[in-house]
Design a protein around this motif. Structure first.
Motif, PDB file in Angstrom:
ATOM      1  N   PHE A 108      11.528  -6.679  -0.896  1.00 17.22           N
ATOM      2  CA  PHE A 108      10.922  -5.433  -0.452  1.00 17.22           C
ATOM      3  C   PHE A 108      10.190  -5.629   0.873  1.00 17.22           C
ATOM      4  N   PHE A 109      10.322  -4.626   1.717  1.00 20.00           N
ATOM      5  CA  PHE A 109       9.582  -4.559   2.975  1.00 20.00           C
ATOM      6  C   PHE A 109       8.266  -3.835   2.709  1.00 20.00           C
ATOM      7  N   VAL A 110       7.162  -4.496   3.030  1.00 17.52           N
ATOM      8  CA  VAL A 110       5.838  -3.914   2.817  1.00 17.52           C
ATOM      9  C   VAL A 110       5.143  -3.784   4.164  1.00 17.52           C
ATOM     10  N   GLN A 111       4.845  -2.563   4.541  1.00 21.14           N
ATOM     11  CA  GLN A 111       4.078  -2.353   5.772  1.00 21.14           C
ATOM     12  C   GLN A 111       2.602  -2.329   5.405  1.00 21.14           C
ATOM     13  N   ILE A 112       1.872  -3.295   5.934  1.00 20.02           N
ATOM     14  CA  ILE A 112       0.470  -3.459   5.557  1.00 20.02           C
ATOM     15  C   ILE A 112      -0.430  -2.633   6.461  1.00 20.02           C
ATOM     16  N   ARG A 113      -0.176  -2.718   7.755  1.00 20.53           N
ATOM     17  CA  ARG A 113      -0.966  -1.979   8.734  1.00 20.53           C
ATOM     18  C   ARG A 113      -0.015  -1.353   9.739  1.00 20.53           C
ATOM     19  N   ARG A 114      -0.394  -0.205  10.259  1.00 18.42           N
ATOM     20  CA  ARG A 114       0.478   0.484  11.199  1.00 18.42           C
ATOM     21  C   ARG A 114       0.322  -0.065  12.613  1.00 18.42           C
ATOM     22  N   ASP A 115      -0.910  -0.265  13.050  1.00 16.00           N
ATOM     23  CA  ASP A 115      -1.160  -0.686  14.420  1.00 16.00           C
ATOM     24  C   ASP A 115      -1.170  -2.200  14.513  1.00 16.00           C
ATOM     25  N   ALA A 116      -0.686  -2.721  15.632  1.00 14.98           N
ATOM     26  CA  ALA A 116      -0.719  -4.165  15.840  1.00 14.98           C
ATOM     27  C   ALA A 116      -2.163  -4.627  15.916  1.00 14.98           C
ATOM     28  N   GLY A 117      -2.410  -5.793  15.358  1.00 16.17           N
ATOM     29  CA  GLY A 117      -3.764  -6.336  15.353  1.00 16.17           C
ATOM     30  C   GLY A 117      -4.452  -6.028  14.048  1.00 16.17           C
ATOM     31  N   PRO A 118      -5.040  -7.041  13.417  1.00 17.31           N
ATOM     32  CA  PRO A 118      -5.674  -6.840  12.120  1.00 17.31           C
ATOM     33  C   PRO A 118      -6.899  -5.952  12.226  1.00 17.31           C
ATOM     34  N   THR A 119      -7.048  -5.053  11.272  1.00 16.62           N
ATOM     35  CA  THR A 119      -8.246  -4.227  11.212  1.00 16.62           C
ATOM     36  C   THR A 119      -9.379  -4.978  10.542  1.00 16.62           C
ATOM     37  N   GLY A 120      -9.056  -6.111   9.925  1.00 14.98           N
ATOM     38  CA  GLY A 120     -10.070  -6.878   9.213  1.00 14.98           C
ATOM     39  C   GLY A 120     -10.058  -6.563   7.736  1.00 14.98           C
ATOM     40  N   ARG A 121     -10.072  -5.291   7.376  1.00 16.01           N
ATOM     41  CA  ARG A 121     -10.134  -4.917   5.968  1.00 16.01           C
ATOM     42  C   ARG A 121      -8.743  -4.800   5.360  1.00 16.01           C
ATOM     43  N   ALA A 122      -8.659  -5.181   4.091  1.00 15.51           N
ATOM     44  CA  ALA A 122      -7.390  -5.043   3.383  1.00 15.51           C
ATOM     45  C   ALA A 122      -7.052  -3.558   3.249  1.00 15.51           C
ATOM     46  N   PRO A 123      -5.792  -3.180   3.453  1.00 12.69           N
ATOM     47  CA  PRO A 123      -5.427  -1.767   3.326  1.00 12.69           C
ATOM     48  C   PRO A 123      -5.507  -1.308   1.881  1.00 12.69           C
ATOM     49  N   ARG A 124      -5.513  -0.008   1.705  1.00 12.29           N
ATOM     50  CA  ARG A 124      -5.573   0.555   0.358  1.00 12.29           C
ATOM     51  C   ARG A 124      -4.369   0.082  -0.457  1.00 12.29           C
ATOM     52  N   GLY A 125      -4.635  -0.285  -1.695  1.00  8.96           N
ATOM     53  CA  GLY A 125      -3.562  -0.751  -2.559  1.00  8.96           C
ATOM     54  C   GLY A 125      -3.473  -2.262  -2.660  1.00  8.96           C
ATOM     55  N   PHE A 126      -4.269  -2.981  -1.864  1.00  8.15           N
ATOM     56  CA  PHE A 126      -4.277  -4.440  -1.892  1.00  8.15           C
ATOM     57  C   PHE A 126      -5.683  -4.938  -2.212  1.00  8.15           C
ATOM     58  N   GLU A 127      -5.742  -6.046  -2.895  1.00  4.34           N
ATOM     59  CA  GLU A 127      -7.001  -6.764  -3.063  1.00  4.34           C
ATOM     60  C   GLU A 127      -6.775  -8.216  -2.668  1.00  4.34           C
ATOM     61  N   VAL A 128      -7.650  -8.742  -1.836  1.00  9.33           N
ATOM     62  CA  VAL A 128      -7.590 -10.151  -1.455  1.00  9.33           C
ATOM     63  C   VAL A 128      -8.548 -10.904  -2.372  1.00  9.33           C
ATOM     64  N   VAL A 129      -8.008 -11.774  -3.211  1.00  8.68           N
ATOM     65  CA  VAL A 129      -8.826 -12.436  -4.227  1.00  8.68           C
ATOM     66  C   VAL A 129      -9.639 -13.574  -3.620  1.00  8.68           C
ATOM     67  N   ARG A 130      -8.976 -14.426  -2.836  1.00 10.12           N
ATOM     68  CA  ARG A 130      -9.691 -15.527  -2.197  1.00 10.12           C
ATOM     69  C   ARG A 130      -8.836 -16.099  -1.083  1.00 10.12           C
ATOM     70  N   LEU A 131      -9.442 -16.922  -0.243  1.00  9.21           N
ATOM     71  CA  LEU A 131      -8.719 -17.662   0.779  1.00  9.21           C
ATOM     72  C   LEU A 131      -8.485 -19.080   0.271  1.00  9.21           C
ATOM     73  N   LYS A 132      -7.296 -19.600   0.506  1.00 10.11           N
ATOM     74  CA  LYS A 132      -6.982 -20.960   0.075  1.00 10.11           C
ATOM     75  C   LYS A 132      -7.276 -21.940   1.206  1.00 10.11           C
ATOM     76  N   ASP A 133      -7.811 -23.081   0.846  1.00  7.66           N
ATOM     77  CA  ASP A 133      -8.119 -24.122   1.823  1.00  7.66           C
ATOM     78  C   ASP A 133      -6.854 -24.936   2.059  1.00  7.66           C
ATOM     79  N   LYS A 134      -6.113 -24.597   3.106  1.00  5.36           N
ATOM     80  CA  LYS A 134      -4.816 -25.219   3.345  1.00  5.36           C
ATOM     81  C   LYS A 134      -4.488 -25.172   4.825  1.00  5.36           C
ATOM     82  N   LEU A 135      -3.407 -25.857   5.190  1.00  2.00           N
ATOM     83  CA  LEU A 135      -2.904 -25.776   6.548  1.00  2.00           C
ATOM     84  C   LEU A 135      -2.133 -24.477   6.726  1.00  2.00           C
ATOM     85  N   GLY A 136      -2.198 -23.910   7.918  1.00  2.00           N
ATOM     86  CA  GLY A 136      -1.446 -22.696   8.192  1.00  2.00           C
ATOM     87  C   GLY A 136      -2.135 -21.475   7.631  1.00  2.00           C
ATOM     88  N   THR A 137      -1.344 -20.427   7.359  1.00  2.00           N
ATOM     89  CA  THR A 137      -1.924 -19.160   6.913  1.00  2.00           C
ATOM     90  C   THR A 137      -1.573 -18.886   5.462  1.00  2.00           C
TER      91      THR A 137
END
Length: 286
Positions: A257-286
C-alpha cells in the motif's frame, strides 16, 4: 646539569599533540573510482559528470560533513505530549538533518537515476555520487535508499495510478521545496524472514465492496519499525480480508500500500492524524 637546558616535560596543551586528519577532495583522492569511471563511461559522459563529481568531492569534505556532524550530535527527539497533555507525537529534528535533505535534492542523489542522462550508466553516476556522500551524510543515505526504491516502484506503476505519478515527481525532484523522502514500513512484532507470517496489519476498503488495485483502504495495525518516519510517504504491507471479512492468510493475503503521510515537502514535526509514534529506536539510520 652544566651545559644543558632544563627539561620542560609535557602538558595538556604542549609537548606532543596529535595532528588531526584533514579530508581532501573525496573524488580527486579516490583513484580507484576515477579509473573505473574512465573505463565505463564514454568520453562525452565523463566530461559531463567529472566536474560535478570534483565539485561535490569538496562539498562532502566540508559543508556536507559539517551538516552530518551536526545531525550526529543532535539526535531526533520524540515529544509525545504537549504541556496540556494532548498527544502530539512531535519529532524534533536537527537542522543538520534537515539540511542534508536539501543537499540530497539539489545534488539529485535520487533524481540522477531517473533523469537517465547517461542512459543505463546513470545508475553508475548516481552510485558514485552516493559513495562520496555516504560518510558525510550523518546516515541520511539510509532514507535515500528507501526513497529510491519507492521511486522505482512509482515509476513502474504510475501510468495506472495518478497518486503514484504525483509521488514519483516529488521523489525525483531536485527542488528541496518539492522533494519527498519515503519510508518502507514492513516489520511487525513477529519479525523474522517470513514476512507473510509476521504481517498482522489489516486493510479495510474505504468503500465497502471496492477492493481492487488503486482503491482506498484504511490500515489497522502496529509496525514495529518504520524507516524514514519523517518522510512524506511510505510503502507498507497490509493483509486484505475475504468476502466474510476475515484476513486472508499467507502470501495471497498480502498487498503493498502507498501511504501519503504529509502533503507538503518537509516534515511538519507532528505525526499526521491516524498515526501514533510509540518511540524512537536507538539505531543507525532512520
Amino acid at each position: 646539569m652544566n651545559g644543558m637546558s632544563a627539561l620542560t616535560g609535557a602538558g595538556a596543551s604542549y609537548g606532543h599533540l596529535q595532528e588531526p586528519p584533514h579530508l581532501g577532495n573525496q573524488y580527486l583522492e579516490d583513484v580507484t573510482l576515477r579509473r573505473y569511471l574512465q573505463r565505463v563511461l564514454s568520453e562525452a559522459d565523463l566530461r559531463e559528470v567529472e566536474s560535478d563529481l570534483e565539485r561535490f568531492g569538496w562539498e562532502v569534505a566540508t559543508t556536507v560533513k559539517e551538516y552530518g556532524a551536526l545531525a550526529e550530535s543532535e539526535p531526533p527527539v520524540l515529544v509525545k505530549q504537549d504541556v496540556w497533555g494532548n498527544r502530539i507525537d512531535e519529532l524534533k529534528l536537527s537542522q543538520g538533518w534537515l539540511a542534508q535533505k536539501s543537499v540530497a535534492a539539489r545534488e539529485g542523489l535520487v533524481a540522477i537515476a531517473y533523469e537517465r542522462r547517461q542512459g543505463a550508466l546513470s545508475r553508475v553516476v548516481q552510485a558514485s555520487k552516493l559513495m562520496l556522500y555516504g560518510a558525510s551524510s550523518g546516515l541520511f543515505n539510509c532514507p535515500l535508499a528507501m526513497t529510491d526504491g519507492a521511486a522505482r516502484l512509482c515509476e513502474l506503476k504510475r501510468s495506472a495510478h495518478p497518486a503514484l505519478a504525483d509521488a514519483f515527481e516529488h521523489l525525483t525532484s531536485r527542488d528541496p521545496a518539492r522533494f519527498w523522502t519515503s519510508g518502507q514500513w514492513m516489520t511487525e512484532k513477529a519479525g523474522g524472514s517470513d514476512v507473510a507470517a509476521g504481517t498482522e496489519t489489516v486493510a479495510v476498503p474505504a468503500e465497502p465492496g471496492r477492493a481492487a488495485a488503486g482503491s482506498r483502504f484504511a490500515l489497522h495495525g502496529y509496525k514495529w519499525f518504520t524507516s524514514a518516519a519523517d518522510g512524506e510517504m511510505a510503502m507498507t504491507l497490509g493483509r486484505e480480508r475475504d468476502a466474510n471479512g476475515q484476513p486472508v492468510p499467507g502470501n495471497k493475503g498480502l498487498s503493498l500500500f502507498f501511504v501519503q503521510i504529509r502533503r507538503d515537502a518537509g516534515p511538519t514535526g507532528r505525526a499526521p492524524r491516524g498515526f501514533e509514534v510509540v518511540r524512537l529506536k536507538d539505531k543507525l539510520g532512520t
